[in-house]
Enzyme design. Structure first.
Site, PDB file in Angstrom:
ATOM      1  N   VAL A  82      30.584 -13.933  52.651  1.00 58.84           N
ATOM      2  CA  VAL A  82      30.466 -15.301  52.149  1.00 58.84           C
ATOM      3  C   VAL A  82      31.112 -16.289  53.102  1.00 58.84           C
ATOM      4  CG1 VAL A  82      31.143 -16.874  50.293  1.00 58.84           C
ATOM      5  CG2 VAL A  82      30.268 -14.603  49.749  1.00 58.84           C
ATOM      6  N   ARG A  98      42.213 -13.543  64.756  1.00 62.56           N
ATOM      7  CA  ARG A  98      41.271 -12.826  65.610  1.00 62.56           C
ATOM      8  C   ARG A  98      40.143 -13.772  65.982  1.00 62.56           C
ATOM      9  NH1 ARG A  98      40.736 -11.197  60.313  1.00 62.56           N
ATOM     10  NH2 ARG A  98      38.645 -11.064  59.384  1.00 62.56           N
ATOM     11  N   CYS A 113      27.341 -15.846  41.600  1.00 60.98           N
ATOM     12  CA  CYS A 113      26.062 -15.931  42.308  1.00 60.98           C
ATOM     13  C   CYS A 113      24.865 -15.861  41.363  1.00 60.98           C
ATOM     14  CB  CYS A 113      25.974 -14.835  43.373  1.00 60.98           C
ATOM     15  SG  CYS A 113      26.443 -13.192  42.790  1.00 60.98           S
ATOM     16  N   GLN A 133      20.484  -7.139  41.625  1.00 65.75           N
ATOM     17  CA  GLN A 133      21.420  -7.772  42.541  1.00 65.75           C
ATOM     18  C   GLN A 133      21.625  -6.965  43.821  1.00 65.75           C
ATOM     19  OE1 GLN A 133      23.971  -9.233  38.706  1.00 65.75           O
ATOM     20  NE2 GLN A 133      25.025  -9.427  40.666  1.00 65.75           N
ATOM     21  N   ARG A 184      22.556  -3.369  39.984  1.00 67.83           N
ATOM     22  CA  ARG A 184      22.608  -3.384  41.456  1.00 67.83           C
ATOM     23  C   ARG A 184      21.434  -2.581  41.999  1.00 67.83           C
ATOM     24  NH1 ARG A 184      25.884  -6.700  43.611  1.00 67.83           N
ATOM     25  NH2 ARG A 184      27.882  -5.664  43.273  1.00 67.83           N
ATOM     26  N   HIS A 196      19.297 -11.889  45.307  1.00 66.48           N
ATOM     27  CA  HIS A 196      19.326 -11.469  43.904  1.00 66.48           C
ATOM     28  C   HIS A 196      18.030 -11.919  43.221  1.00 66.48           C
ATOM     29  CE1 HIS A 196      23.326 -10.271  44.477  1.00 66.48           C
ATOM     30  NE2 HIS A 196      23.983 -11.107  43.686  1.00 66.48           N
ATOM     31  N   ASN A 235      21.812 -14.687  47.575  1.00 61.74           N
ATOM     32  CA  ASN A 235      23.093 -14.677  46.867  1.00 61.74           C
ATOM     33  C   ASN A 235      24.264 -15.122  47.728  1.00 61.74           C
ATOM     34  OD1 ASN A 235      22.290 -11.936  47.944  1.00 61.74           O
ATOM     35  ND2 ASN A 235      24.471 -11.576  47.644  1.00 61.74           N
TER      36      ASN A 235
END
Length: 378
Positions: free
Chosen positions: A31, A58, A161, A188, A269, A276, A356
């Site tokens: 995300v 980093r 989402c 999903q 899922r 999704h 999503n």
């Protein structure tokens, strides 16, 4: 509720002064990376590149561009206009750990986490649905965040989402014919479980296709490759529902300002990387034909209707409909399979698909910031 003409007048006055914003993104998982990309393409004006924070300093590469990442500390929020929380970034959720520091240093927090979505006075916003809820950010109000304490009201929650894409589709129908019941099943993608979910599917699929055992289950408790999981990596809670299902129920009611709306959901899922899909049954207060619903949805903001009659190469009648591949990497919520219930004149079926990671998370958060600026709240 604010008069929208007054809001538009405020917006027009604010356009004369475009403020350069300093933006912080906390978290650089699936995300967080998408959030940075959405910020780059947004209408927001920045004083500098978005500052990205994570557990460790980093460099990461996003769309071929090297992005420096700094360690997340309270001091990093100094001078920020918006702080987007995209990850946990610590022993506690990002908002529990850094909301106070960000808000007390002047930032508006837009949190993709689920910690405070249902807290009273916390706006839970989808800009196409309930942008007026952002007006609570004006003035000198406060909000009590459990475990954090009382803070100036500069905190906005980004919904789950699956909730986001559902309410984008429901809102125009609700405005036209009043929704009185919702029954939904979701399909999903594994990226809903983060980068680790994507990696797990890749590894399992590779191993199985090479005639090996699927390996260790790290994200989901059962094999996800070539399988469908009705419990996924969610917690089972009251009445046999998972926490993901209860999120959709409670968040939908809050966003639509319908605290008693009957909503029941089964979340599943599927072995898809991004996107999704949802099969949604809506019972309305009055009959609405499928053609009327298509027209309403075509004219709704943020929606693309894919539901046209076509013929297959052999002449077989068919209809277009969206898939996760259509939605991946794109901004809209796609709606198809719009049809009436032949046994209930007030019933309507929808097939709703969205990316999503974008509209279901990162893009919606950035659109919240754009709406805050558009309304002249900052």
């Amino acid at each position: 509720m604010w008069n929208e003409r007054l809001v538009d007048a405020i917006i027009d006055a604010a356009k004369a002064e475009v403020r350069a914003l300093r933006v912080v993104v906390v978290g650089i998982g699936a995300v967080g990376r998408e959030m940075v990309k959405c910020l780059w393409k947004s209408s927001l004006s920045f004083s500098e590149e978005p500052l990205v924070l994570a557990r460790t300093a980093r460099e990461v590469v996003i769309d071929g561009k090297t992005v420096p990442v700094q360690e997340a500390t309270p001091e990093a929020f100094k001078g920020a206009t918006f702080a987007f929380f995209a990850g946990t970034e610590g022993e506690k959720g990002a908002a529990r750990q850094f909301a106070r520091a960000a808000i007390e240093q002047g930032a508006i927090v837009i949190d993709n986490g689920s910690d405070f979505r249902l807290v009273e006075k916390v706006p839970l916003v989808v800009p196409e649905v309930n942008p007026e809820d952002l007006e609570v950010l004006r003035g000198n109000g406060t909000v009590e965040l459990p475990g954090v304490g009382e803070l100036p009201q500069r905190y906005v929650a980004n919904p789950n989402c699956s909730t986001i894409q559902m309410v984008v589709a429901l809102k125009p129908l609700h405005s036209a014919a009043r929704v009185r019941r919702v029954i939904a099943s979701t399909y999903q993608a594994v990226s809903g479980a983060g980068s680790a979910g994507v990696e797990e599917l890749e590894i399992q699929a590779h191993r199985i296709l090479h005639r090996q055992d699927p390996g260790e289950f790290k994200v989901h408790p059962r094999q996800i490759a070539f399988n469908v999981l009705a419990g996924a990596n969610w917690r089972f809670e009251e009445a046999g529902y998972t926490n993901e299902e209860w999120k959709m129920v409670r968040e939908t009611r809050k966003i639509l300002h319908e605290p008693e709306l009957p909503v029941t959901v089964t979340c599943v899922r599927v072995p898809v990387f991004v996107g999704h899909a949802e099969a949604i049954y809506v019972e309305l207060e009055r009959p609405l034909s499928a053609d009327e619903a298509r027209e309403i949805l075509r004219n709704a903001k943020g929606i693309v209707v894919m539901d046209e009659p076509i013929e297959l190469p052999d002449g077989t009648p068919y209809r277009t409909y969206p898939t996760p591949l259509d939605a991946a990497g794109n901004d809209p919520v796609y709606v198809g399979r719009i049809r009436n219930d032949p046994f209930n004149p007030n019933g309507l079926w929808l097939w709703v698909v969205a990316d999503n990671l974008r509209k279901g998370a990162a893009l919606n958060a950035v659109q919240i910031a754009e709406e805050i600026v558009r309304r002249g709240i900052i």
